[in-house]
Design a protein around this motif. Structure first.
Motif, PDB file in Angstrom:
ATOM      1  N   PRO A 171       0.572  -0.906  -0.089  1.00  0.00           N
ATOM      2  CA  PRO A 171       0.115  -0.175  -0.337  1.00  0.00           C
ATOM      3  C   PRO A 171       0.630   1.344  -0.246  1.00  0.00           C
ATOM      4  N   ILE A 172       1.779   1.149   0.560  1.00  0.00           N
ATOM      5  CA  ILE A 172       2.559   2.111   0.453  1.00  0.00           C
ATOM      6  C   ILE A 172       3.176   2.700  -0.548  1.00  0.00           C
ATOM      7  N   ALA A 173       4.188   1.692  -1.297  1.00  0.00           N
ATOM      8  CA  ALA A 173       4.862   1.891  -2.863  1.00  0.00           C
ATOM      9  C   ALA A 173       3.122   2.584  -4.011  1.00  0.00           C
ATOM     10  N   ARG A 174       1.952   1.389  -3.221  1.00  0.00           N
ATOM     11  CA  ARG A 174       0.712   2.046  -4.595  1.00  0.00           C
ATOM     12  C   ARG A 174       1.161   3.691  -4.324  1.00  0.00           C
ATOM     13  N   ASP A 175       0.705   3.923  -2.998  1.00  0.00           N
ATOM     14  CA  ASP A 175       0.286   5.481  -2.660  1.00  0.00           C
ATOM     15  C   ASP A 175       1.148   6.157  -3.559  1.00  0.00           C
ATOM     16  N   SER A 176       2.291   5.715  -2.981  1.00  0.00           N
ATOM     17  CA  SER A 176       3.716   6.634  -3.740  1.00  0.00           C
ATOM     18  C   SER A 176       3.444   6.725  -5.402  1.00  0.00           C
ATOM     19  N   VAL A 177       3.078   5.652  -6.300  1.00  0.00           N
ATOM     20  CA  VAL A 177       3.504   5.318  -7.798  1.00  0.00           C
ATOM     21  C   VAL A 177       2.255   7.160  -7.953  1.00  0.00           C
ATOM     22  N   TRP A 178       1.110   6.376  -7.575  1.00  0.00           N
ATOM     23  CA  TRP A 178      -0.395   7.825  -7.410  1.00  0.00           C
ATOM     24  C   TRP A 178       0.913   9.270  -6.854  1.00  0.00           C
ATOM     25  N   ARG A 179       0.745   9.633  -6.114  1.00  0.00           N
ATOM     26  CA  ARG A 179       1.151  10.324  -5.749  1.00  0.00           C
ATOM     27  C   ARG A 179       2.056  11.483  -6.961  1.00  0.00           C
TER      28      ARG A 179
END
Ligand SMILES: Nc1ncnc2c1ncn2[C@@H]1O[C@H](COP(=O)(O)OP(=O)(O)OP(=O)(O)O)[C@@H](O)[C@H]1O
Length: 275
Positions: A171-179
């Motif tokens: 989830p943290i890496a996913r958020d980073s991609v979206w950010r």
């Protein structure tokens, strides 16, 4: 073309592999500057639709327009306005981050005079400037995905197409991609077409969503509209409920691994069909 020309207009798109109509007459209307989510269970036809839109599959004229251009008539014109991050791994493990992005800059004909600057800007946009001289094989799963994003961004696309951009990431890496996608959008007004199996992402980041099943669009609208469109007997309150209802209960894929380059390769090899 003006601001009201849709970034993408799809009308009656059909694509068949022999007898199998993988895409069976879909319509899409993607306004400039929006984030549009194409959702559907495995085999719904999402990747096939994307390949047709990105000129990778031959289609007859009149079915697709990218900023008013028809890929069947103006393949190069359409390609110039697109960035595409496929499901399959597109970064080379044996090259550095910077070399990978520079390769894409050459491939997409970024003029030599501005190439180095564009490569730096793309790496900066995804937060990889400081590790740009490390080999990609040393990157984490999330960094690999951001590298692929930089590869697609280096030609300054007006429409970015992402096929499962966060599959297999934590989830943290996913958020980073979206950010990072959000930052580039805010800076450039770029339009994004994305497929994902993660309903929470779709609900949070997509302005509009089309739910696809067996080659057809079963429902389209904002996440709120899709949830509100559920009949009382579906007793649904979330996008996941809408997804299940419109795809006839077909399963959602869940994968929550972080991992490194090798894991990304194996996750995606599993995620994408062996053809
Ligand atoms: N190269 C191919 N040759 C033959 N059939 C194919 C090929 N690619 C896809 N198909 C078939 O077309 C249909 C749609 O597949 P597609 O990959 O477009 O779906 P998808 O929604 O992207 O699925 P996923 O979420 O698993 O990526 C499926 O029935 C699939 O088996």
């Amino acid at each position: 073309m003006n601001a009201s020309t849709p970034a993408l207009e799809v009308t009656g798109l059909v694509y068949a592999y022999k007898q199998n109509r993988a895409v069976d007459g879909i319509d899409l209307h993607v306004p400039q500057g929006s984030v549009y989510g194409l959702l559907g269970p495995n085999g719904a036809g999402k990747t096939t639709a994307i390949r047709a839109i990105t000129t990778l599959l031959p289609i007859p004229p009149g079915m697709v327009r990218v900023f008013g251009r028809d890929p069947a008539r103006d393949q190069m014109g359409v390609r110039r306005s697109l960035g595409y991050v496929p499901q399959q791994l597109s970064a080379d493990a044996g090259l550095t981050g910077r070399e990978n992005v520079a390769n894409f800059a050459r491939l997409f004909d970024v003029p030599r005079a501005v190439r180095a600057e564009k490569v730096e800007r793309a790496l900066d946009a995804v937060g990889l400037l400081e590790v740009a001289d490390r080999m990609a094989k040393a990157y984490s799963g999330g960094m690999v995905r951001r590298l692929e994003l930089a590869q697609a961004l280096v030609s300054s696309p007006r429409l970015l197409i992402l096929d499962e951009p966060t599959i297999g990431l934590d989830p943290i890496a996913r958020d980073s991609v979206w950010r990072h996608i959000g930052d580039v959008r805010a800076a450039t007004g770029m339009t994004v077409l994305v497929t994902t199996h993660y309903m929470d992402e779709a609900e949070e980041y997509c302005d509009q969503i089309a739910l696809m099943h067996k080659g057809r669009i079963r429902a389209a609208g904002t996440p709120q509209q899709l949830i509100a469109s559920l009949p009382p007997e579906a007793s649904g309150t979330s996008l996941e409920d809408a997804f299940r209802y419109y795809s006839g209960g077909a399963g959602l894929e869940e994968s929550e691994e972080g991992g490194d380059f090798r894991d990304v390769r194996s996750t995606r090899a599993t995620a994408s069909r062996v053809r």
